[in-house]
Design a protein around this motif. Structure first.
Motif, mmCIF file in Angstrom:
data_model
loop_
_atom_site.group_PDB
_atom_site.id
_atom_site.type_symbol
_atom_site.label_atom_id
_atom_site.label_comp_id
_atom_site.label_asym_id
_atom_site.label_seq_id
_atom_site.Cartn_x
_atom_site.Cartn_y
_atom_site.Cartn_z
ATOM 1 N N ILE A 1 0.895 -1.099 0.135
ATOM 2 C CA ILE A 1 0.025 -0.040 -0.026
ATOM 3 C C ILE A 1 0.906 1.137 -0.021
ATOM 4 O O ILE A 1 0.578 2.193 -0.890
ATOM 5 N N SER A 2 1.759 1.096 0.606
ATOM 6 C CA SER A 2 2.853 2.382 0.883
ATOM 7 C C SER A 2 3.546 2.570 -0.468
ATOM 8 O O SER A 2 3.583 3.700 -0.995
ATOM 9 N N LEU A 3 3.685 1.271 -1.086
ATOM 10 C CA LEU A 3 4.469 1.614 -2.315
ATOM 11 C C LEU A 3 3.789 2.181 -3.630
ATOM 12 O O LEU A 3 4.237 2.766 -4.445
ATOM 13 N N GLU A 4 2.380 2.192 -3.288
ATOM 14 C CA GLU A 4 1.455 3.171 -4.265
ATOM 15 C C GLU A 4 2.063 4.454 -4.303
ATOM 16 O O GLU A 4 1.816 5.542 -5.183
ATOM 17 N N GLY A 5 2.055 5.077 -2.983
ATOM 18 C CA GLY A 5 2.390 6.597 -2.800
ATOM 19 C C GLY A 5 1.560 7.474 -3.199
ATOM 20 O O GLY A 5 0.413 7.480 -2.987
ATOM 21 N N LYS A 6 1.834 8.551 -3.801
ATOM 22 C CA LYS A 6 0.845 9.429 -4.436
ATOM 23 C C LYS A 6 -0.061 8.850 -5.564
ATOM 24 O O LYS A 6 -0.935 9.808 -5.967
ATOM 25 N N ASN A 7 0.244 7.831 -6.135
ATOM 26 C CA ASN A 7 -0.713 7.217 -7.089
ATOM 27 C C ASN A 7 -1.868 6.268 -6.308
ATOM 28 O O ASN A 7 -2.610 5.452 -6.963
ATOM 29 N N LEU A 8 -1.935 6.402 -5.099
ATOM 30 C CA LEU A 8 -2.875 5.482 -4.483
ATOM 31 C C LEU A 8 -4.502 5.687 -5.033
ATOM 32 O O LEU A 8 -5.175 5.146 -4.992
ATOM 33 N N TRP A 9 -4.436 6.973 -5.329
ATOM 34 C CA TRP A 9 -5.777 7.429 -5.877
ATOM 35 C C TRP A 9 -6.294 6.579 -6.959
ATOM 36 O O TRP A 9 -7.643 6.317 -7.324
ATOM 37 N N ILE A 10 -5.354 6.284 -7.847
ATOM 38 C CA ILE A 10 -5.583 5.472 -8.856
ATOM 39 C C ILE A 10 -6.305 4.197 -8.516
ATOM 40 O O ILE A 10 -7.466 3.607 -9.005
ATOM 41 N N LEU A 11 -5.728 3.425 -7.641
ATOM 42 C CA LEU A 11 -6.361 2.213 -7.125
ATOM 43 C C LEU A 11 -7.934 2.406 -6.293
ATOM 44 O O LEU A 11 -8.790 1.518 -6.585
ATOM 45 N N LYS A 12 -7.946 3.583 -5.678
ATOM 46 C CA LYS A 12 -9.067 3.825 -5.004
ATOM 47 C C LYS A 12 -10.279 4.119 -6.158
ATOM 48 O O LYS A 12 -11.519 4.125 -5.814
ATOM 49 N N THR A 13 -9.805 4.671 -7.204
ATOM 50 C CA THR A 13 -10.876 5.061 -8.134
ATOM 51 C C THR A 13 -11.386 3.956 -9.124
ATOM 52 O O THR A 13 -12.358 3.999 -9.861
ATOM 53 N N LEU A 14 -10.539 2.866 -9.068
ATOM 54 C CA LEU A 14 -11.009 1.793 -9.765
ATOM 55 C C LEU A 14 -12.438 1.085 -9.231
ATOM 56 O O LEU A 14 -12.688 1.174 -8.106
ATOM 57 N N PRO A 15 -13.205 0.474 -10.248
ATOM 58 C CA PRO A 15 -14.426 -0.068 -9.847
ATOM 59 C C PRO A 15 -14.054 -1.429 -9.198
ATOM 60 O O PRO A 15 -14.918 -2.317 -9.458
ATOM 61 N N ILE A 16 -13.443 -1.614 -8.296
ATOM 62 C CA ILE A 16 -12.941 -3.022 -7.506
ATOM 63 C C ILE A 16 -13.018 -2.615 -6.268
ATOM 64 O O ILE A 16 -12.625 -1.479 -5.701
ATOM 65 N N PRO A 17 -13.753 -3.519 -5.416
ATOM 66 C CA PRO A 17 -13.728 -3.535 -4.108
ATOM 67 C C PRO A 17 -12.703 -3.449 -3.554
ATOM 68 O O PRO A 17 -11.614 -4.220 -4.032
ATOM 69 N N ALA A 18 -12.512 -2.586 -2.359
ATOM 70 C CA ALA A 18 -11.165 -2.372 -1.713
ATOM 71 C C ALA A 18 -10.480 -3.774 -1.152
ATOM 72 O O ALA A 18 -9.430 -4.174 -1.162
ATOM 73 N N LYS B 1 -10.894 -6.557 -2.545
ATOM 74 C CA LYS B 1 -10.070 -7.231 -3.549
ATOM 75 C C LYS B 1 -8.772 -6.737 -4.060
ATOM 76 O O LYS B 1 -7.873 -7.699 -4.215
ATOM 77 N N ILE B 2 -8.791 -5.624 -3.840
ATOM 78 C CA ILE B 2 -7.296 -4.845 -4.060
ATOM 79 C C ILE B 2 -6.518 -5.508 -3.017
ATOM 80 O O ILE B 2 -5.349 -5.886 -3.330
ATOM 81 N N LEU B 3 -6.876 -5.474 -1.664
ATOM 82 C CA LEU B 3 -5.885 -5.987 -0.668
ATOM 83 C C LEU B 3 -5.540 -7.599 -0.716
ATOM 84 O O LEU B 3 -4.392 -7.818 -0.689
#
Length: 159
Positions: free
Chosen positions: A1-18, A20-22
């Motif tokens: 999660i930390s590795l996403e850094g400032k691009n975390l918003w990309i994961l959060k805007t995907l139409p995938i439940p959180a 499933k991302i984890l």
């Protein structure tokens, strides 16, 4: 999660439940490291004369611990994320979550060994003890996975 850094918003805007991302982060860990555990068990099979039960222990327990380590790492990183890094190296090598995951992993591996050597060696057979340890790690995995897909997913959404 930390590795996403400032691009975390990309994961959060995907139409995938959180959740499933984890879980996908755990699967990435397992897919990368499970072949090594399988290879090590196969090498042990040729080097050490194992019974079928011994071979299954040498194969299954490391795989279960591998999954547990991935789940534990994602949970800890979710609890202690670090997004203010300058380079990926700093994120991976200098974050609190990595330290907790590494030392926690060593502790969770060492504690059952020490318990067997100093407490249970005389009363519980090694085969039974290893299968009991495997069962404990499975229960820990299930508990942490439940946390990830419920409260962990909510926490991820709030990051």
């Amino acid at each position: 999660i930390s590795l996403e850094g400032k691009n975390l918003w990309i994961l959060k805007t995907l139409p995938i439940p959180a959740g499933k991302i984890l879980v996908s982060k755990i699967l990435a860990h397992v897919i990368a490291s499970a072949p090594v555990a399988i290879l090590a068990a196969l090498v042990c099979l040729f080097v050490i004369p194992f019974s079928l039960n011994g071979f299954l222990m040498a194969l299954i327990l490391p795989l279960i611990v591998n999954v547990w380590q991935g789940v534990f790492g994602v949970v800890i990183n979710l609890l202690y994320p670090r997004f203010d890094w300058v380079s990926e190296t700093a994120c991976v090598k200098q974050s609190v979550s990595v330290m907790i995951t590494m030392f926690g992993g060593v502790a969770f591996a060492a504690i059952p060994i020490l318990l067997y050597v100093f407490v249970f060696k005389e009363t519980v057979g090694l085969v039974l003890y290893v299968w009991l340890c495997a069962a404990v790690f499975v229960v820990l995995c299930i508990a942490l996975l439940r946390y990830l897909v419920t409260a962990g997913a909510k926490r991820f959404a709030r990051l």
